[in-house]
Design a protein around this motif. Structure first.
Motif, PDB file in Angstrom:
ATOM      1  N   CYS A   1      14.642   8.737  -9.771  1.00  0.00           N
ATOM      2  CA  CYS A   1      15.530   9.328  -8.767  1.00  0.00           C
ATOM      3  C   CYS A   1      14.914   9.303  -7.374  1.00  0.00           C
ATOM      4  N   VAL A   2      13.704   8.787  -7.271  1.00  0.00           N
ATOM      5  CA  VAL A   2      13.057   8.707  -5.955  1.00  0.00           C
ATOM      6  C   VAL A   2      13.793   7.660  -5.125  1.00  0.00           C
ATOM      7  N   GLY A   3      14.308   8.107  -3.980  1.00  0.00           N
ATOM      8  CA  GLY A   3      15.238   7.271  -3.230  1.00  0.00           C
ATOM      9  C   GLY A   3      14.614   6.323  -2.226  1.00  0.00           C
TER      10      GLY A   3
ATOM     11  N   SER B   1      16.465  14.600  -0.194  1.00  0.00           N
ATOM     12  CA  SER B   1      16.295  13.757  -1.379  1.00  0.00           C
ATOM     13  C   SER B   1      14.876  13.854  -1.921  1.00  0.00           C
ATOM     14  N   ALA B   2      13.890  13.746  -1.016  1.00  0.00           N
ATOM     15  CA  ALA B   2      12.493  13.843  -1.443  1.00  0.00           C
ATOM     16  C   ALA B   2      12.196  15.269  -1.902  1.00  0.00           C
ATOM     17  N   ARG B   3      12.734  16.222  -1.161  1.00  0.00           N
ATOM     18  CA  ARG B   3      12.481  17.613  -1.439  1.00  0.00           C
ATOM     19  C   ARG B   3      12.969  18.023  -2.822  1.00  0.00           C
TER      20      ARG B   3
ATOM     21  N   LEU C   1      -0.949  21.125 -16.674  1.00  0.00           N
ATOM     22  CA  LEU C   1       0.175  20.305 -16.212  1.00  0.00           C
ATOM     23  C   LEU C   1       0.481  20.592 -14.740  1.00  0.00           C
ATOM     24  N   TYR C   2       0.493  21.873 -14.377  1.00  0.00           N
ATOM     25  CA  TYR C   2       0.750  22.200 -12.974  1.00  0.00           C
ATOM     26  C   TYR C   2      -0.304  21.590 -12.058  1.00  0.00           C
ATOM     27  N   LYS C   3      -1.542  21.725 -12.448  1.00  0.00           N
ATOM     28  CA  LYS C   3      -2.617  21.238 -11.578  1.00  0.00           C
ATOM     29  C   LYS C   3      -2.589  19.713 -11.455  1.00  0.00           C
TER      30      LYS C   3
ATOM     31  N   HIS D   1      -2.341  10.071   1.261  1.00  0.00           N
ATOM     32  CA  HIS D   1      -2.105   8.659   1.586  1.00  0.00           C
ATOM     33  C   HIS D   1      -1.026   8.487   2.655  1.00  0.00           C
ATOM     34  N   ILE D   2      -0.065   9.395   2.653  1.00  0.00           N
ATOM     35  CA  ILE D   2       0.956   9.349   3.707  1.00  0.00           C
ATOM     36  C   ILE D   2       0.283   9.645   5.059  1.00  0.00           C
ATOM     37  N   ALA D   3      -0.521  10.702   5.083  1.00  0.00           N
ATOM     38  CA  ALA D   3      -1.184  11.082   6.335  1.00  0.00           C
ATOM     39  C   ALA D   3      -2.285  10.099   6.730  1.00  0.00           C
TER      40      ALA D   3
ATOM     41  N   ILE E   1       0.055  17.802 -11.542  1.00  0.00           N
ATOM     42  CA  ILE E   1       1.144  17.411 -10.644  1.00  0.00           C
ATOM     43  C   ILE E   1       0.804  17.780  -9.200  1.00  0.00           C
ATOM     44  N   SER E   2       0.298  18.982  -9.022  1.00  0.00           N
ATOM     45  CA  SER E   2      -0.060  19.402  -7.674  1.00  0.00           C
ATOM     46  C   SER E   2      -1.159  18.498  -7.101  1.00  0.00           C
ATOM     47  N   GLY E   3      -2.115  18.137  -7.934  1.00  0.00           N
ATOM     48  CA  GLY E   3      -3.187  17.240  -7.492  1.00  0.00           C
ATOM     49  C   GLY E   3      -2.660  15.868  -7.120  1.00  0.00           C
TER      50      GLY E   3
ATOM     51  N   PRO F   1       0.819  -1.206   0.000  1.00  0.00           N
ATOM     52  CA  PRO F   1       0.000   0.000   0.000  1.00  0.00           C
ATOM     53  C   PRO F   1       0.855   1.259   0.000  1.00  0.00           C
ATOM     54  N   GLU F   2       0.357   2.261  -0.673  1.00  0.00           N
ATOM     55  CA  GLU F   2       1.042   3.552  -0.648  1.00  0.00           C
ATOM     56  C   GLU F   2       0.768   4.192   0.701  1.00  0.00           C
ATOM     57  N   ARG F   3       1.781   4.440   1.474  1.00  0.00           N
ATOM     58  CA  ARG F   3       1.589   5.032   2.789  1.00  0.00           C
ATOM     59  C   ARG F   3       2.905   5.656   3.275  1.00  0.00           C
ATOM     60  N   TYR F   4       2.906   6.040   4.527  1.00  0.00           N
ATOM     61  CA  TYR F   4       4.105   6.633   5.102  1.00  0.00           C
ATOM     62  C   TYR F   4       5.265   5.642   5.050  1.00  0.00           C
ATOM     63  N   THR F   5       6.427   6.131   4.578  1.00  0.00           N
ATOM     64  CA  THR F   5       7.603   5.257   4.567  1.00  0.00           C
ATOM     65  C   THR F   5       8.786   5.860   5.308  1.00  0.00           C
ATOM     66  N   GLY F   6       8.686   7.096   5.686  1.00  0.00           N
ATOM     67  CA  GLY F   6       9.831   7.748   6.316  1.00  0.00           C
ATOM     68  C   GLY F   6      10.750   8.424   5.308  1.00  0.00           C
ATOM     69  N   TYR F   7      10.368   8.377   4.036  1.00  0.00           N
ATOM     70  CA  TYR F   7      11.195   9.027   3.008  1.00  0.00           C
ATOM     71  C   TYR F   7      10.956  10.526   3.085  1.00  0.00           C
ATOM     72  N   THR F   8      11.999  11.258   3.445  1.00  0.00           N
ATOM     73  CA  THR F   8      11.830  12.698   3.610  1.00  0.00           C
ATOM     74  C   THR F   8      13.187  13.386   3.506  1.00  0.00           C
TER      75      THR F   8
ATOM     76  N   HIS G   1       0.407  15.291  -6.127  1.00  0.00           N
ATOM     77  CA  HIS G   1       1.189  15.527  -4.907  1.00  0.00           C
ATOM     78  C   HIS G   1       0.256  15.532  -3.684  1.00  0.00           C
ATOM     79  N   SER G   2      -0.875  16.220  -3.798  1.00  0.00           N
ATOM     80  CA  SER G   2      -1.852  16.241  -2.700  1.00  0.00           C
ATOM     81  C   SER G   2      -2.313  14.830  -2.370  1.00  0.00           C
ATOM     82  N   SER G   3      -2.585  14.065  -3.394  1.00  0.00           N
ATOM     83  CA  SER G   3      -3.095  12.715  -3.175  1.00  0.00           C
ATOM     84  C   SER G   3      -2.043  11.839  -2.488  1.00  0.00           C
ATOM     85  N   ILE G   4      -0.796  11.959  -2.924  1.00  0.00           N
ATOM     86  CA  ILE G   4       0.279  11.199  -2.275  1.00  0.00           C
ATOM     87  C   ILE G   4       0.361  11.604  -0.802  1.00  0.00           C
ATOM     88  N   SER G   5       0.293  12.912  -0.530  1.00  0.00           N
ATOM     89  CA  SER G   5       0.353  13.380   0.853  1.00  0.00           C
ATOM     90  C   SER G   5      -0.841  12.864   1.667  1.00  0.00           C
TER      91      SER G   5
HETATM   92  P1  FAD Z   1       6.645  17.792   0.439  1.00  0.00           P
HETATM   93  O1  FAD Z   1       5.422  16.960   0.265  1.00  0.00           O
HETATM   94  O2  FAD Z   1       7.960  17.192   0.117  1.00  0.00           O
HETATM   95  O3  FAD Z   1       6.447  19.110  -0.452  1.00  0.00           O
HETATM   96  C1  FAD Z   1       7.520  19.967  -0.810  1.00  0.00           C
HETATM   97  C2  FAD Z   1       7.006  21.366  -1.098  1.00  0.00           C
HETATM   98  O4  FAD Z   1       6.154  21.334  -2.244  1.00  0.00           O
HETATM   99  C3  FAD Z   1       6.142  21.957   0.002  1.00  0.00           C
HETATM  100  O5  FAD Z   1       6.910  22.605   0.964  1.00  0.00           O
HETATM  101  C4  FAD Z   1       5.256  22.917  -0.753  1.00  0.00           C
HETATM  102  O6  FAD Z   1       5.921  24.138  -0.987  1.00  0.00           O
HETATM  103  C5  FAD Z   1       5.050  22.227  -2.064  1.00  0.00           C
HETATM  104  N1  FAD Z   1       3.806  21.436  -2.098  1.00  0.00           N
HETATM  105  C6  FAD Z   1       3.414  20.455  -1.252  1.00  0.00           C
HETATM  106  N2  FAD Z   1       2.262  19.909  -1.633  1.00  0.00           N
HETATM  107  C7  FAD Z   1       1.890  20.563  -2.757  1.00  0.00           C
HETATM  108  C8  FAD Z   1       0.785  20.438  -3.626  1.00  0.00           C
HETATM  109  N3  FAD Z   1      -0.173  19.535  -3.440  1.00  0.00           N
HETATM  110  N4  FAD Z   1       0.712  21.276  -4.686  1.00  0.00           N
HETATM  111  C9  FAD Z   1       1.667  22.195  -4.896  1.00  0.00           C
HETATM  112  N5  FAD Z   1       2.752  22.343  -4.119  1.00  0.00           N
HETATM  113  C10 FAD Z   1       2.865  21.535  -3.054  1.00  0.00           C
HETATM  114  N6  FAD Z   1       6.756   9.561   1.320  1.00  0.00           N
HETATM  115  C11 FAD Z   1       6.117   8.557   1.972  1.00  0.00           C
HETATM  116  O7  FAD Z   1       6.147   8.489   3.193  1.00  0.00           O
HETATM  117  N7  FAD Z   1       5.415   7.588   1.278  1.00  0.00           N
HETATM  118  C12 FAD Z   1       5.328   7.603  -0.092  1.00  0.00           C
HETATM  119  O8  FAD Z   1       4.725   6.720  -0.703  1.00  0.00           O
HETATM  120  C13 FAD Z   1       5.998   8.663  -0.797  1.00  0.00           C
HETATM  121  N8  FAD Z   1       5.967   8.722  -2.148  1.00  0.00           N
HETATM  122  C14 FAD Z   1       6.651   9.711  -2.785  1.00  0.00           C
HETATM  123  C15 FAD Z   1       6.653   9.742  -4.176  1.00  0.00           C
HETATM  124  C16 FAD Z   1       7.348  10.724  -4.865  1.00  0.00           C
HETATM  125  C17 FAD Z   1       7.330  10.735  -6.357  1.00  0.00           C
HETATM  126  C18 FAD Z   1       8.108  11.697  -4.134  1.00  0.00           C
HETATM  127  C19 FAD Z   1       8.900  12.746  -4.855  1.00  0.00           C
HETATM  128  C20 FAD Z   1       8.103  11.664  -2.749  1.00  0.00           C
HETATM  129  C21 FAD Z   1       7.391  10.682  -2.066  1.00  0.00           C
HETATM  130  N9  FAD Z   1       7.365  10.658  -0.671  1.00  0.00           N
HETATM  131  C22 FAD Z   1       6.715   9.626  -0.035  1.00  0.00           C
HETATM  132  C23 FAD Z   1       7.924  11.768   0.132  1.00  0.00           C
HETATM  133  C24 FAD Z   1       6.813  12.818   0.438  1.00  0.00           C
HETATM  134  O9  FAD Z   1       6.117  13.173  -0.743  1.00  0.00           O
HETATM  135  C25 FAD Z   1       7.361  14.124   1.024  1.00  0.00           C
HETATM  136  O10 FAD Z   1       8.342  14.638   0.175  1.00  0.00           O
HETATM  137  C26 FAD Z   1       7.938  13.968   2.401  1.00  0.00           C
HETATM  138  O11 FAD Z   1       6.972  13.389   3.236  1.00  0.00           O
HETATM  139  C27 FAD Z   1       8.373  15.346   3.002  1.00  0.00           C
HETATM  140  O12 FAD Z   1       7.246  16.204   3.053  1.00  0.00           O
HETATM  141  P2  FAD Z   1       7.331  17.779   3.219  1.00  0.00           P
HETATM  142  O13 FAD Z   1       6.405  18.172   4.313  1.00  0.00           O
HETATM  143  O14 FAD Z   1       8.741  18.216   3.300  1.00  0.00           O
HETATM  144  O15 FAD Z   1       6.653  18.381   1.883  1.00  0.00           O
END
Ligand code: FAD
Length: 392
Positions: A316-318, A153-155, A181-183, A195-197, A185-187, A143-150, A189-193
């Motif tokens: 490049c996702v670590g 590298s993630a940034r 395209l921006y929306k 699932h993490i939360a 990716i941002s959408g 399942p896609e969830r919190y992994t501690g990847y932060t 990103h929101s969905s991934i977040s």
């Molecule tokens: P981040 O989520 O890293 O966001 C970085 C910056 O982007 C924010 O400070 C903000 O300025 C901007 N931002 C944030 N959200 C949005 C948005 N929705 N729209 C526009 N801008 C935004 N971690 C896991 O635990 N499990 C996973 O499965 C996982 N999968 C990942 C997959 C990918 C492809 C990547 C790149 C990262 C993944 N991560 C995963 C890491 C996770 O996404 C975060 O990077 C990490 O949790 C650190 O979060 P952060 O609070 O620093 O903000």
């Protein structure tokens, strides 16, 4: 009332309330079932990265961190140790993949898939050629969830996605294609977040998982634009699925398990021909409006190139599990872009009829399910979200 989430989803053809009802009552239950079928639960993927962007910083050496396909007690001790990369402080070097929650279970499915062709997608960076490096991953076990990847590298990955590939449009941006395209990716990103939360390691010592509401607020809910972009991405991908109805209806879902495959086919039809979908939100997004202006074809090529870069960045996702879901979901978005913008249009490239690879269909449906779950999570927060929005 739902405050800032009233009215139409921006640039889409349905309103928030309709989307929430349609999703919760019809689409989400169907999708949840669909992704457990044998056809949809195995994803073929190359998890070993060839990161093309930061070749000498040790990122790809994280391969040594990945969990091997052997029992836990055979897992080599050195692989669990933090990696030493010159010039970076050591807390960047924690081998995330050594954590159990980051491990990918590669349950190989030896059943034969039949009836699918190889076909190109101009929107994605194709690395499916070295079949030797590809592996089948059972998505249900990962399942896609919190992994501690932060950390950096993630940034760095999110930063380069946003800054190089889809700069946030200024409010005066009139080019709707760039906004899309921006929306998207941002959408995503929101969905991934979400699932993490939504599936967070709350207590490491007791291995207790659950919702981290604070994180949900902090990363997504208190940013209305991030929530809106998530609904947008959901409708965009839903539109791609409905546009591909003729193809998806006839596709070969044969995995050798007759009963299960019949179920897959039936669920697909229920999804595509859901009466509620047809009446409530028949055209979730209107793609015909795009690429109409002067320079349309050049603009499309430029955005295609940007999206290919984003797709390549996934190598490049670590963290292996993040890479798995990152690759799957970006491939799913690439498939949606291909369906909506590269087939059946006026330009040369679009003269062909739709052809999808098996893996593209799997990615598309699993992506739609991830987005559907995220939308449901936001909706289920109910009045809490609204109160938060009113506080803004
Ligand atoms: P981040 O989520 O890293 O966001 C970085 C910056 O982007 C924010 O400070 C903000 O300025 C901007 N931002 C944030 N959200 C949005 C948005 N929705 N729209 C526009 N801008 C935004 N971690 C896991 O635990 N499990 C996973 O499965 C996982 N999968 C990942 C997959 C990918 C492809 C990547 C790149 C990262 C993944 N991560 C995963 C890491 C996770 O996404 C975060 O990077 C990490 O949790 C650190 O979060 P952060 O609070 O620093 O903000």
């Amino acid at each position: 009332g739902s405050g800032k989430y009233k009215g139409m989803v921006e640039d889409c053809c349905c309103d928030y309330e309709t989307v929430d009802n349609l999703n919760s009552e019809v689409l989400n239950p169907l999708l949840q079932d669909l992704v457990t079928t044998p056809f949809f639960r195995y994803f073929k993927v190359k998890l070993w990265c060839d990161c093309p962007f930061w070749p000498d910083d040790g990122m790809c050496r994280l391969r040594d961190c990945s969990v091997c396909e052997c029992p836990e007690n055979e897992f080599p001790e050195p692989f669990k140790r933090p990696y030493n990369i010159a010039g970076l402080p050591s807390d960047n070097l924690i081998c995330q993949e050594g954590k159990p929650q980051a491990a990918v279970d590669r349950t190989i499915d030896n059943i034969a898939f039949r009836g699918w062709v190889e076909t190109k997608n101009p929107w994605t960076h194709d690395d499916d050629t070295d079949s030797g490096d590809m592996t089948y991953v059972n998505l249900q076990l990962n399942p896609e969830r919190y992994t501690g990847y932060t950390g950096p590298s993630a940034r760095r990955i999110w930063d380069s996605i946003y800054s190089e590939n889809c700069p946030k449009y200024s409010s005066g941006e009139t080019c709707p294609e760039k906004k899309v395209l921006y929306k998207l990716i941002s959408g995503l990103h929101s969905s991934i977040s979400m699932h993490i939360a939504g599936d967070y390691l709350l207590d490491e010592s007791r291995n207790q998982w659950g919702q981290n509401i604070e994180l949900m607020y902090d990363r997504i809910l208190r940013h209305p634009d991030r929530v809106r972009n998530m609904y947008f991405t959901y409708l965009f991908v839903l539109r791609a699925v409905t546009k591909a109805t003729a193809y998806l209806e006839q596709a070969e879902y044969d995995t050798g398990n007759h009963a299960e495959d019949l179920k897959t086919q039936s669920l697909i039809k229920q999804l595509l021909y859901s009466p509620k979908l047809q009446t409530a939100c028949p055209v979730p997004f209107d793609e015909a409006k795009l690429w109409q202006g002067q320079g349309g074809p050049e603009l499309k090529q430029q955005i295609q190139k940007q999206f290919r870069n984003i797709s390549a960045l996934m190598d490049c996702v670590g963290c292996e599990k993040c890479r798995l879901w990152g690759k799957l979901q970006v491939q799913g978005l690439g498939t949606a872009l291909k369906i909506l913008f590269s087939v059946g249009n006026q330009d040369k490239e679009g003269d062909q009829t739709l052809q999808l690879q098996r893996n593209e269909v799997i990615a598309l449906v699993n992506l739609l399910n991830r987005l559907s779950e995220s939308v449901k999570m936001v909706h289920d927060m109910g009045p809490d979200v609204e109160r938060l929005m009113e506080d803004q």
